[in-house]
Design an enzyme around this catalytic site. Structure first.
Site, mmCIF file in Angstrom:
data_model
loop_
_atom_site.group_PDB
_atom_site.id
_atom_site.type_symbol
_atom_site.label_atom_id
_atom_site.label_comp_id
_atom_site.label_asym_id
_atom_site.label_seq_id
_atom_site.Cartn_x
_atom_site.Cartn_y
_atom_site.Cartn_z
ATOM 1 N N CYS A 110 0.827 -1.210 0.000
ATOM 2 C CA CYS A 110 0.000 0.000 0.000
ATOM 3 C C CYS A 110 0.862 1.262 0.000
ATOM 4 C CB CYS A 110 -0.940 -0.002 1.193
ATOM 5 S SG CYS A 110 -0.114 -0.082 2.805
ATOM 6 N N HIS A 153 -1.892 1.529 7.454
ATOM 7 C CA HIS A 153 -2.226 1.445 6.029
ATOM 8 C C HIS A 153 -1.871 2.773 5.369
ATOM 9 C CE1 HIS A 153 -4.140 -0.109 2.501
ATOM 10 N NE2 HIS A 153 -5.213 0.654 2.563
ATOM 11 N N ASN A 158 -8.304 4.049 -2.270
ATOM 12 C CA ASN A 158 -7.699 2.891 -1.617
ATOM 13 C C ASN A 158 -7.047 1.982 -2.669
ATOM 14 O OD1 ASN A 158 -6.999 1.330 0.580
ATOM 15 N ND2 ASN A 158 -8.986 0.349 0.799
#
Length: 377
Positions: free
Chosen positions: A183, A324, A344
């Site tokens: 990520c 994240h 995302n």
């Protein structure tokens, strides 16, 4: 001939006794019947009511088929996942109970609903992100913003009520990191693509896989952080090349950059900052309105069963809870619940076509803990 007769007192008494007995027996029968019927009314809801476990079993079977889960033929793991699935159903029901309006976040089944919280943390998130981020707090490129330090020029700047960089064609498509913990690379490269598009007028897809393979320290799919990546790109003057030349594999591979640079060009990071906007969200809004999308570290633990709407609750924003990395591509102050627009990297089937919405204020989800602004050349 008319015959007449008279009953004796003993016979009369016996007949009256017999009638009384019959009467008592009749009332007993009536009472028994009434009791039986009453019991039936009490028992029917229990006996024919919905079997919750049966409903969950059917729901889980459909869920396993929909997401093509690998354990569908493994009875032992199937049962274990079903137990975790049922816990997710209970959690979903509880979270939906906190909705304050139609715009509030709502929750349901996602591809992560058969995982425990710890499994979700280990598979989809970065448990050690706070320790990685701690190393940058003393770095020259790290700035701790404060509401009291906003200069007069910025304070006087009025931001638009709504900014959505997607509408300007400078935000790339949603991608999926799958089981690769990359990520940090997806959010950084997504921001670099936006910076390049804003400056040059063309949205150009850069290579996420290059970052996963070539970033020193063997971070790869095991995790990394945005500030470390930007620092390396700046100090080493490493070029970011095209995704078509260095395509995404979502696994750790040997770095191929030296072989590919001879055949292609790329872009370089010329400047960046790691900024903490705690208690200074007005500065973050100014940055989003005037500079462009930013990469951000967040706490995504409560996103496991997110389907859409604006997240307002149950999203701890403390530094130690960060796990994240995402990209913030805009905001909407005119909405019923003012919110950030968050891109995302869990694929377009997650959330609202790959996006989430987080309420502005209170450092919700940690989105304003670490924001990165970058320049591209």
């Amino acid at each position: 001939m008319l015959t007449s007769f008279c009953l004796s007192p003993e016979v009369v008494a016996y007949r009256e006794y017999a009638l009384c007995v019959a009467c008592v027996m009749e009332w007993r029968t009536v009472v028994v019947i009434v009791l039986v019927v009453s019991l039936c009314f009490f028992m029917v809801p229990i006996r024919v009511g919905p079997d919750k476990n049966a409903e969950d079993t059917k729901l889980f079977a459909d869920y396993v088929a929909k997401y093509n889960k690998s354990y569908r033929h493994d009875s032992s793991e199937y049962k274990e996942r079903f137990d975790r699935f049922q816990r997710s159903l209970q959690y979903i029901e509880r979270l939906n109970g906190f909705r304050s309006s139609q715009e509030s976040a709502y929750y349901g089944l996602t591809e992560f609903s058969d995982l425990s919280e710890d499994e979700f943390l280990q598979r989809a998130l970065l448990p050690d992100l706070p320790s990685r981020g701690q190393a940058h707090i003393a770095a020259s490129y790290y700035h701790r913003r404060s509401k009291n330090l906003i200069n007069r020029t910025k304070r006087a700047t009025s931001v638009p009520s709504k900014v959505d960089w997607r509408d300007k064609g400078v935000v790339g498509p949603i991608q999926s990191q799958d089981i690769c913990g990359g990520c940090w690379a997806f959010s950084t490269i997504g921001m670099a693509e936006s910076m390049y598009a804003i400056k040059n007028g063309t949205l150009y897809p850069f290579s996420v896989q290059e970052m996963i393979d070539c970033m020193p320290g063997n971070f790869g799919c095991q995790g990394g952080d945005i500030c470390s990546l930007l620092s390396w790109l700046l100090m080493s003057k490493t070029k970011i090349i095209s995704d078509s030349v260095y395509p995404l594999t979502r696994r750790n591979d040997q770095c191929k950059l030296s072989k590919l640079l001879a055949k292609t060009s790329g872009v370089r990071i010329t400047d960046f900052t790691c900024d903490s906007f705690v208690d200074a969200e007005d500065e973050l809004l100014i940055a989003l309105a005037t500079h462009g999308p930013v990469a951000a570290a967040v706490n995504a633990m409560s996103w496991q069963n997110y389907l859409g709407g604006v997240i307002q609750y149950h999203c701890d924003g403390s530094f130690n809870s960060l796990n994240h990395a995402v990209q913030i591509v805009g905001y909407d102050l005119s909405a019923g619940i003012p919110h950030y627009i968050v891109k995302n990297s869990w694929g377009s089937t997650f959330g609202d076509k790959g996006y989430l919405y987080i309420a502005i204020g209170n450092n919700l989800c940690g989105k304003i803990i670490r924001e990165i602004l970058a320049s591209i050349d």
